[in-house]
Scaffold this active site. Sequence first.
Site, PDB file in Angstrom:
ATOM      1  N   GLY A  28       0.820  -1.214   0.000  1.00 19.76           N
ATOM      2  CA  GLY A  28       0.000   0.000   0.000  1.00 19.76           C
ATOM      3  C   GLY A  28       0.848   1.256   0.000  1.00 19.76           C
ATOM      4  N   ALA A  70       0.368  -1.977   8.889  1.00 17.84           N
ATOM      5  CA  ALA A  70      -0.297  -0.968   8.063  1.00 17.84           C
ATOM      6  C   ALA A  70      -1.448  -1.547   7.251  1.00 17.84           C
ATOM      7  CB  ALA A  70       0.716  -0.320   7.115  1.00 17.84           C
ATOM      8  N   ILE A 124      -0.647   1.225  12.741  1.00 17.20           N
ATOM      9  CA  ILE A 124      -0.914   2.465  12.021  1.00 17.20           C
ATOM     10  C   ILE A 124      -2.409   2.737  12.113  1.00 17.20           C
ATOM     11  CG2 ILE A 124      -0.676   3.706   9.850  1.00 17.20           C
ATOM     12  CD1 ILE A 124       1.969   2.720  11.055  1.00 17.20           C
ATOM     13  N   LYS A 178      -9.606   9.276  12.084  1.00 10.87           N
ATOM     14  CA  LYS A 178     -11.030   8.928  11.944  1.00 10.87           C
ATOM     15  C   LYS A 178     -11.482   7.975  13.042  1.00 10.87           C
ATOM     16  CE  LYS A 178     -11.322   9.719   6.963  1.00 10.87           C
ATOM     17  NZ  LYS A 178     -10.037  10.427   6.882  1.00 10.87           N
ATOM     18  N   ASN A 229      -5.127  12.378   6.984  1.00 15.46           N
ATOM     19  CA  ASN A 229      -5.037  11.960   5.582  1.00 15.46           C
ATOM     20  C   ASN A 229      -3.621  12.101   5.060  1.00 15.46           C
ATOM     21  OD1 ASN A 229      -7.749  11.663   5.845  1.00 15.46           O
ATOM     22  ND2 ASN A 229      -8.323  13.348   4.515  1.00 15.46           N
TER      23      ASN A 229
END
Length: 627
Positions: A291, A365, A407, A411, A452
């Site tokens: 990712g 992650a 990680i 949110k 983000n």
Amino acid sequence: MLNFLTSLTKRNKRVIMLALDSVLVLLSVLFALSVHGLSGTLANNFVLYMPVLPYVLLIGIGVSIWLGVCSIRLNAYETAAIGMTGVFALFLVFSSLTISNIMKTGLPLGVHLVFGAAFFSLVVISRAVLLQLVLAVYRRSKARCRVLIYGAGTTGTQLVSALRSHELIEAVAFVDDNVAIQGLTVAHLPVYNPLRIAEVAREKKINRVLLAVPSLSPPKQAQIARRLEKMGLEVQMLPSFAQLIGEEALVDKLEPVLAHRFLNRDEVTNPLIDGAGCYRGKVVMVSGAGGSIGSELCRQVLVCRPDKLVLFELSELALYQIDMELSQITDGTKIKIVPVLGSITDTRQVRKVLTDHKVEIILHAAAYKHVPLVEANPLSGLVNNVFGTQALAEQAAKAGVERFILISSDKAVRPTNIMGASKRLAELVVQDLARRHGQSGGPIFSMVRFGNVLGSSGSVVPLFQDQLSRGGPLTVTDPSVSRYFMTVQEAVKLVLQAGAIAKGGEVFVLDMGKPVAITQLARQVIESAGYTVRDANNPDGDIEIEFTGLRPGEKMTEELTLSGALLATVHPKIFAADELGLSQIEIASALRRLREAYIASDEDMARSVVHRWVEGFEAATQIRLIS
């Protein structure tokens, strides 16, 4: 007829043209002898010229081959070829005059001049007639593509000229935004108003529209193309002639802009010095290694010189790409790269990987992180993010791993969506394991929470740049919505630093500066590409920003902690959140109920579990995917 034309070789075609020109020489001689007013009949004068004719024909054949007149293709017979034909005619005039004088035919100079002029005219006319005949044959034998040209300027008119001799494409008409030329004829084609495109396309049986307006910005061209495609028309864009000859780049104007340009603050660029020793010589495993965040974790861990790096990834393509990249980086070093294709929810595989490779540090992650997708598939999101974290963390404790770094996301704080709630439950699971194993010398469990990541897959900047390349509009959910942003490089640098200073059980929060308004970010993306925003104040701008309304589960702004309290650490950009977790019994109860919901495929039950155990969770009332 078409089969005959296509079967002719280059040599055969040259022989035909030489024969044609020989006939034209004969006709030109007869014409010159008949119109000059010579004494005697045409037959007598022709007999007088007969001894000269064979020499003129032979010289004509030789000169034609030498100059290449007989080899010029019909659709290439233009200005240069006409000039070459003029030279050819002059050679014949000189030859005819010289040989006539040698043989003392007594023919005046005017006869030879008229002969040359007639020959030149007949050759030019014959080529034009032959071209039309050949094109007529092709037109009747093959369906031609009828095109409408958008733009009657220089590019459009030159395009028409180029298409006139094309065998399979026929330019039918123009459309142009310039009111002054609408209704007129340009390059022998009518010019229509663009509002009549649908009508013109239907009446004239248009197959394709060619955009010949290179002066317009790429977004405006894309807007026109999209409008025409909605009418069911095939659209192609033409570059400018300056681009074709290399004076301008024949590439899209849009180029990726470095993410830090949109931070509105200084990026964290300090090298990872203090924390590098934590990973040096260790066996490090990164879950979700393919990712955006996982791959950057791998790159920066390599800088710390680990002994072995285990890449754990569910996506075969993502694993292949990161394995190929890192294998090249580590070529010639002693660092071992181990690609593992699998899921973190597979407890047996996780156990085998940890024990076989003697993993010492885990950077976790792997997660489903796209809010709308997880909102529409809550069970999959919860299983992967919660049970996957539980399986990996528990097996890490059993295998004697030294450090485990989760990680997380901002949110997770008072979430309004399943993705955020799943990350909060994952935090609670790790906090519980930290309490249970912290006193017995087990793994040091910690979590790092940030906002983000600019440039990561599914993040807003790549979305904006994609929308920009298609001519807009850029979609923003609400004029007031804002988010915390980091670049992937600085986020990973601070994650590794936080993992190195962790003592056990910490929820680290990274300093991300002030929230960035998404509307302002959209403006920056547009202006960084050299365009202007189209709004009420600037109706002639290039790109519009469109507000679509908040999606299910989205907040206007994100929060960093539940309590609002942040504790300083040894690193000025890393803070620790002072938050209470759930007890071991509460965690077990929550996970048991969540597993029952998964087994029963009951999404409502799963949402009720989340609502019960995640502080501040407010379930979304509606699910909508943004395509």
